[in-house]
Design an enzyme around this catalytic site. Structure first.
Site, PDB file in Angstrom:
ATOM      1  N   GLN A 131      -4.579  -0.893  -7.089  1.00 53.64           N
ATOM      2  CA  GLN A 131      -5.160   0.058  -6.144  1.00 53.64           C
ATOM      3  C   GLN A 131      -5.825   1.214  -6.869  1.00 53.64           C
ATOM      4  O   GLN A 131      -5.321   1.697  -7.885  1.00 53.64           O
ATOM      5  CB  GLN A 131      -4.082   0.612  -5.210  1.00 53.64           C
ATOM      6  CG  GLN A 131      -4.595   1.595  -4.175  1.00 53.64           C
ATOM      7  CD  GLN A 131      -3.508   2.117  -3.254  1.00 53.64           C
ATOM      8  OE1 GLN A 131      -3.101   3.270  -3.341  1.00 53.64           O
ATOM      9  NE2 GLN A 131      -3.016   1.247  -2.360  1.00 53.64           N
TER      10      GLN A 131
ATOM     11  N   SER B  65      -6.222   5.863  -0.067  1.00 54.90           N
ATOM     12  CA  SER B  65      -6.560   4.650  -0.806  1.00 54.90           C
ATOM     13  C   SER B  65      -8.054   4.360  -0.660  1.00 54.90           C
ATOM     14  O   SER B  65      -8.595   4.421   0.447  1.00 54.90           O
ATOM     15  CB  SER B  65      -5.769   3.450  -0.276  1.00 54.90           C
ATOM     16  OG  SER B  65      -4.382   3.697  -0.307  1.00 54.90           O
TER      17      SER B  65
ATOM     18  N   ASP C 126       0.849  -1.198   0.000  1.00 55.47           N
ATOM     19  CA  ASP C 126       0.000   0.000   0.000  1.00 55.47           C
ATOM     20  C   ASP C 126       0.884   1.247   0.000  1.00 55.47           C
ATOM     21  O   ASP C 126       0.736   2.140   0.822  1.00 55.47           O
ATOM     22  CB  ASP C 126      -0.925  -0.024   1.219  1.00 55.47           C
ATOM     23  CG  ASP C 126      -1.915   1.136   1.228  1.00 55.47           C
ATOM     24  OD1 ASP C 126      -2.161   1.707   0.152  1.00 55.47           O
ATOM     25  OD2 ASP C 126      -2.428   1.466   2.316  1.00 55.47           O
TER      26      ASP C 126
END
Length: 280
Positions: free
Chosen positions: A272, A221, A200
């Site tokens: 993502q 995110s 991430d």
């Protein structure tokens, strides 16, 4: 196991089982963090779900929706639901809860290894990149105040980074060598969780690379998916994280990141979508 390594694993990955399929997790934290890091939620959900499947089954996919900002002042409850238990695959849903409200929803699938000489095998080749030993160290983003991390804190992961991005190329990409420091343990679940945590990262910076005049306001995110291609990865070996943002519109940016072992084996793929808003 080194002391710093033991402290991080104990704090973040040693979840407390408080009832059947219900776990409690603490945070990586610092004086300047304002909310829970999304990669922490994904990695803790992975550890919680892994506790509910057989030892032979390993994760092959993980899909996370981040619903609300996580509060650092209270632990997170992870409630695991058994969706399916088959001979080859097991599916789990994990709800991350704080103060009675969902902050994230994670769906995971586990597979019993199927090794056959007749299986199809191929991969996207690893891109060319300078050897990490020839590159200067980057500042660990987990240990700089701008990211939200204090100078010395054993509740934080420690990674070493080497930036292999070709900044002469005008493209929405980032290319970074990384490896976990003090991660000499042999627990494969924790190695996968460490890589889930660090995956991430770098998506938003890749999306912003070709927008030098953009007046940045905020970014976070929205969702994060990971596909695990190998069950024998180690986070303490050099791994090349190759990130590309393929599209940005409506204040959302989509990115794909591929993680390669040093020998060129593709070990993970992450996808993502991030929310990136201009300054008002």
């Amino acid at each position: 196991m080194a002391e710093a390594e033991r402290s991080f694993v104990k704090t973040v990955f040693r979840l407390e089982e408080i009832d059947k399929d219900l776990f409690r997790g603490d945070h990586m934290r610092s004086v300047s963090m304002t909310r829970v890091f999304g990669g922490q939620i994904a990695s803790q959900a992975l550890v919680a779900a892994q506790c509910t499947v057989s030892n032979e089954q390993t994760v092959h996919s993980l899909h996370t929706y981040f619903l609300r900002p996580g509060d650092l002042s209270v632990p997170i409850l992870y409630r695991v639901t058994h969706l399916r238990d088959g001979r080859s695959f097991a599916s789990r849903s994990v709800e991350a809860i704080q103060r009675g409200r969902f902050i994230a929803h994670v769906v995971l699938s586990f597979q019993t290894p199927e090794i056959s000489s007749s299986s199809i095998v191929h991969q996207v080749p690893m891109p060319r990149a300078p050897d990490p030993d020839t590159l200067e160290a980057m500042i660990d983003p987990f240990r700089v105040r701008g990211f939200g991390v204090s100078e010395s804190n054993d509740s934080l992961p420690s990674f070493e980074f080497r930036d292999a991005t070709n900044f002469a190329e005008w493209a929405a990409t980032r290319r970074v060598w990384l490896k976990a420091v003090n991660a000499s343990f042999d627990n494969s679940i924790f190695h996968s969780a460490l890589l889930a945590l660090i995956s991430d990262s770098f998506f938003i910076s890749a999306a912003l690379r070709t927008h030098s005049s953009f007046q940045f306001g905020m970014a976070t995110s929205l969702d994060h998916s990971i596909y695990f291609h190998s069950t024998s990865v180690r986070a303490d070996d050099w791994i090349l994280f190759d990130v590309e943002s393929s599209r940005a519109s409506n204040n959302r940016a989509l990115g794909t990141g591929r993680l390669y072992a040093r020998d060129g084996t593709l070990i993970m793929t992450a996808v993502q979508e991030a929310l990136i808003r201009p300054k008002l």
